[in-house]
Design a protein around this motif. Structure first.
Motif, PDB file in Angstrom:
ATOM      1  N   VAL A 247     -68.817  77.165  45.298  1.00  0.00           N
ATOM      2  CA  VAL A 247     -69.507  76.364  46.300  1.00  0.00           C
ATOM      3  C   VAL A 247     -70.598  77.241  46.903  1.00  0.00           C
ATOM      4  N   VAL A 248     -71.776  76.676  47.125  1.00  0.00           N
ATOM      5  CA  VAL A 248     -72.911  77.448  47.638  1.00  0.00           C
ATOM      6  C   VAL A 248     -72.563  78.088  48.980  1.00  0.00           C
ATOM      7  N   SER A 249     -72.768  79.401  49.082  1.00  0.00           N
ATOM      8  CA  SER A 249     -72.537  80.147  50.324  1.00  0.00           C
ATOM      9  C   SER A 249     -73.258  81.481  50.217  1.00  0.00           C
ATOM     10  N   ASN A 250     -73.143  82.279  51.265  1.00  0.00           N
ATOM     11  CA  ASN A 250     -73.731  83.623  51.226  1.00  0.00           C
ATOM     12  C   ASN A 250     -72.646  84.688  51.105  1.00  0.00           C
ATOM     13  N   ILE A 251     -71.450  84.298  50.628  1.00  0.00           N
ATOM     14  CA  ILE A 251     -70.321  85.218  50.591  1.00  0.00           C
ATOM     15  C   ILE A 251     -70.579  86.395  49.652  1.00  0.00           C
ATOM     16  N   PHE A 252     -71.318  86.172  48.574  1.00  0.00           N
ATOM     17  CA  PHE A 252     -71.566  87.259  47.630  1.00  0.00           C
ATOM     18  C   PHE A 252     -72.605  88.241  48.172  1.00  0.00           C
ATOM     19  N   GLU A 253     -73.627  87.709  48.854  1.00  0.00           N
ATOM     20  CA  GLU A 253     -74.647  88.583  49.427  1.00  0.00           C
ATOM     21  C   GLU A 253     -74.060  89.485  50.511  1.00  0.00           C
TER      22      GLU A 253
ATOM     23  N   ALA B  18     -71.003  99.467  38.762  1.00  0.00           N
ATOM     24  CA  ALA B  18     -70.089  98.412  38.329  1.00  0.00           C
ATOM     25  C   ALA B  18     -69.905  97.383  39.432  1.00  0.00           C
ATOM     26  N   ALA B  19     -69.816  97.860  40.670  1.00  0.00           N
ATOM     27  CA  ALA B  19     -69.656  96.950  41.809  1.00  0.00           C
ATOM     28  C   ALA B  19     -70.853  96.029  41.940  1.00  0.00           C
ATOM     29  N   GLU B  20     -72.042  96.588  41.816  1.00  0.00           N
ATOM     30  CA  GLU B  20     -73.246  95.782  41.971  1.00  0.00           C
ATOM     31  C   GLU B  20     -73.472  94.857  40.781  1.00  0.00           C
ATOM     32  N   ALA B  21     -73.035  95.279  39.602  1.00  0.00           N
ATOM     33  CA  ALA B  21     -73.133  94.403  38.435  1.00  0.00           C
ATOM     34  C   ALA B  21     -72.244  93.179  38.613  1.00  0.00           C
ATOM     35  N   GLN B  22     -71.077  93.374  39.205  1.00  0.00           N
ATOM     36  CA  GLN B  22     -70.197  92.237  39.464  1.00  0.00           C
ATOM     37  C   GLN B  22     -70.788  91.316  40.525  1.00  0.00           C
ATOM     38  N   ARG B  23     -71.417  91.909  41.533  1.00  0.00           N
ATOM     39  CA  ARG B  23     -72.092  91.089  42.542  1.00  0.00           C
ATOM     40  C   ARG B  23     -73.182  90.221  41.875  1.00  0.00           C
ATOM     41  N   THR B  24     -73.962  90.835  40.999  1.00  0.00           N
ATOM     42  CA  THR B  24     -75.025  90.111  40.305  1.00  0.00           C
ATOM     43  C   THR B  24     -74.455  88.977  39.469  1.00  0.00           C
ATOM     44  N   ALA B  25     -73.337  89.252  38.792  1.00  0.00           N
ATOM     45  CA  ALA B  25     -72.703  88.217  37.970  1.00  0.00           C
ATOM     46  C   ALA B  25     -72.267  87.034  38.822  1.00  0.00           C
ATOM     47  N   MET B  26     -71.734  87.324  40.003  1.00  0.00           N
ATOM     48  CA  MET B  26     -71.307  86.249  40.894  1.00  0.00           C
ATOM     49  C   MET B  26     -72.501  85.495  41.478  1.00  0.00           C
ATOM     50  N   LEU B  27     -73.575  86.214  41.771  1.00  0.00           N
ATOM     51  CA  LEU B  27     -74.779  85.563  42.293  1.00  0.00           C
ATOM     52  C   LEU B  27     -75.394  84.621  41.266  1.00  0.00           C
ATOM     53  N   ASP B  28     -75.224  84.934  39.983  1.00  0.00           N
ATOM     54  CA  ASP B  28     -75.747  84.067  38.935  1.00  0.00           C
ATOM     55  C   ASP B  28     -75.074  82.696  38.968  1.00  0.00           C
ATOM     56  N   ILE B  29     -73.834  82.655  39.446  1.00  0.00           N
ATOM     57  CA  ILE B  29     -73.100  81.393  39.528  1.00  0.00           C
ATOM     58  C   ILE B  29     -73.692  80.502  40.605  1.00  0.00           C
ATOM     59  N   LYS B  30     -74.256  81.120  41.622  1.00  0.00           N
ATOM     60  CA  LYS B  30     -74.683  80.387  42.809  1.00  0.00           C
ATOM     61  C   LYS B  30     -75.682  79.278  42.483  1.00  0.00           C
ATOM     62  N   ALA B  31     -76.521  79.494  41.491  1.00  0.00           N
ATOM     63  CA  ALA B  31     -77.546  78.500  41.144  1.00  0.00           C
ATOM     64  C   ALA B  31     -76.931  77.178  40.711  1.00  0.00           C
ATOM     65  N   GLU B  32     -75.709  77.236  40.186  1.00  0.00           N
ATOM     66  CA  GLU B  32     -75.054  76.014  39.704  1.00  0.00           C
ATOM     67  C   GLU B  32     -73.839  75.652  40.556  1.00  0.00           C
ATOM     68  N   ALA B  33     -73.680  76.309  41.691  1.00  0.00           N
ATOM     69  CA  ALA B  33     -72.522  76.051  42.535  1.00  0.00           C
ATOM     70  C   ALA B  33     -72.638  74.698  43.234  1.00  0.00           C
ATOM     71  N   MET B  34     -71.517  74.201  43.687  1.00  0.00           N
ATOM     72  CA  MET B  34     -71.433  72.878  44.304  1.00  0.00           C
ATOM     73  C   MET B  34     -72.004  72.893  45.713  1.00  0.00           C
ATOM     74  N   ASP B  35     -72.661  71.816  46.104  1.00  0.00           N
ATOM     75  CA  ASP B  35     -73.170  71.684  47.461  1.00  0.00           C
ATOM     76  C   ASP B  35     -71.991  71.643  48.443  1.00  0.00           C
ATOM     77  N   PRO B  36     -72.059  72.370  49.554  1.00  0.00           N
ATOM     78  CA  PRO B  36     -70.941  72.424  50.488  1.00  0.00           C
ATOM     79  C   PRO B  36     -70.542  71.073  51.073  1.00  0.00           C
ATOM     80  N   ILE B  37     -71.510  70.193  51.331  1.00  0.00           N
ATOM     81  CA  ILE B  37     -71.159  68.880  51.885  1.00  0.00           C
ATOM     82  C   ILE B  37     -70.457  68.032  50.830  1.00  0.00           C
ATOM     83  N   ALA B  38     -70.922  68.105  49.589  1.00  0.00           N
ATOM     84  CA  ALA B  38     -70.252  67.374  48.512  1.00  0.00           C
ATOM     85  C   ALA B  38     -68.825  67.874  48.343  1.00  0.00           C
ATOM     86  N   ALA B  39     -68.652  69.196  48.443  1.00  0.00           N
ATOM     87  CA  ALA B  39     -67.312  69.770  48.358  1.00  0.00           C
ATOM     88  C   ALA B  39     -66.444  69.279  49.505  1.00  0.00           C
ATOM     89  N   ALA B  40     -67.017  69.239  50.694  1.00  0.00           N
ATOM     90  CA  ALA B  40     -66.266  68.799  51.873  1.00  0.00           C
ATOM     91  C   ALA B  40     -65.840  67.346  51.750  1.00  0.00           C
TER      92      ALA B  40
END
Length: 287
Positions: free
Chosen positions: A196-202, A214-236
């Motif tokens: 779900v779209v958020s700023n938790i990864f940043e 390695a830590a920052e590479a994992q952060r980048t991998a998670m940030l890549d998901i954000k572009a296709e993450a669900m809208d928070p209101i739709a999730a709610a």
């Protein structure tokens, strides 16, 4: 009953309401006609959200509260019950992420995850639930776990551990409320969001020494998901409807999160060892 019939007109207290799915839940609660108490450590974020909700005709109150402080959460409960009214919905949502190998994780970062993601939920339950049980009015407690609560992911161990803990805590709490005879009006439910779209990864913690790459590479991998993450209101919207239907596990993306649950059950039943992403049949980092 519909979500509006179930929750409309009541008071909702949402921690971590300043952003992400917390803000989405707050917006949807307001749309349903609830008075929303916006609790967060980010005073500016909840002030802006309160202005947005009230400008749209809703009723909202901002409350700066650090869920790591048990006394602050207790004071929040006292204030809400004294000044606003009985709570129909408590959402223990505040949470943070952490990237990096477990052995590289700074102690302070580990403690931050535990204090917010786990203890913050406990403090919320301890402060509000006795008050909710003291009346016969219908009430709901939602604790935010995650798809990470039924998965294993390297380089995110503190977060994944915390979400497994919240899920287990919530399952036990559900039974305890039933055992104590309050399940006829108090409903405990576990929320398991997928991406779900958020700023938790940043805002996630990293590492100060060791394999910071390695830590920052994992952060980048998670940030890549954000572009296709669900809208928070739709999730709610999905969460509120499922809650009104009386489900225990509230899944923002039923098929996606449900497949992770099924895979977890399969792995435990077969007693397979954890596998790296390239070896696994199900990848919780892909949506």
């Amino acid at each position: 009953m519909s979500a509006r019939e179930t929750f409309g007109g009541g008071v909702a207290v949402i921690t971590g309401a300043g952003a992400g799915i917390g803000a989405g839940l707050a917006r949807q609660a307001s749309r349903l006609g609830m008075t929303v108490v916006l609790a967060d450590v980010d005073a500016a974020a909840v002030a802006a959200l309160r202005e947005e909700l009230t400008a749209a005709g809703g009723s909202a109150v901002e409350a700066v509260c650090d869920v790591r402080d048990a006394n602050a959460v207790e004071e929040l409960a006292e204030t809400v019950y004294r000044d606003i009214g009985d709570v129909r919905l408590l959402v223990n949502n505040a949470g943070v992420e952490q990237f990096g190998y477990l052995w590289d994780t700074p102690v302070a970062n580990w403690q931050r995850v535990v204090d917010i993601n786990i203890s913050g939920v406990f403090y919320g339950v301890r402060a509000f639930l006795p008050r909710m049980m003291a009346t016969d009015a219908p009430a709901w407690v939602w604790n935010l776990s995650s798809i990470g609560g039924v998965a294993v992911v390297p380089l995110q161990a503190p977060y994944i551990m915390s979400k497994h803990a919240v899920l287990a805590l919530t399952e036990c709490l559900h039974l305890e409320v039933k055992s104590a005879g309050h399940d006829h009006h108090v409903h405990v439910q576990a929320v398991l969001p997928g991406a779900v779209v958020s700023n938790i990864f940043e805002s996630a913690g990293g590492v100060n020494s060791g394999d910071a790459g390695a830590a920052e590479a994992q952060r980048t991998a998670m940030l890549d998901i954000k572009a296709e993450a669900m809208d928070p209101i739709a999730a709610a919207e999905v969460v509120f409807e499922q809650a009104a239907e009386g489900r225990f596990y509230l899944l923002t993306q039923p098929d996606y999160v449900g497949s992770a649950m099924a895979e977890r059950a399969r792995v435990l039943t077969s007693q397979e060892p954890p596998r790296l992403r390239t070896e696994r049949r199900f990848d919780p980092a892909q949506n």
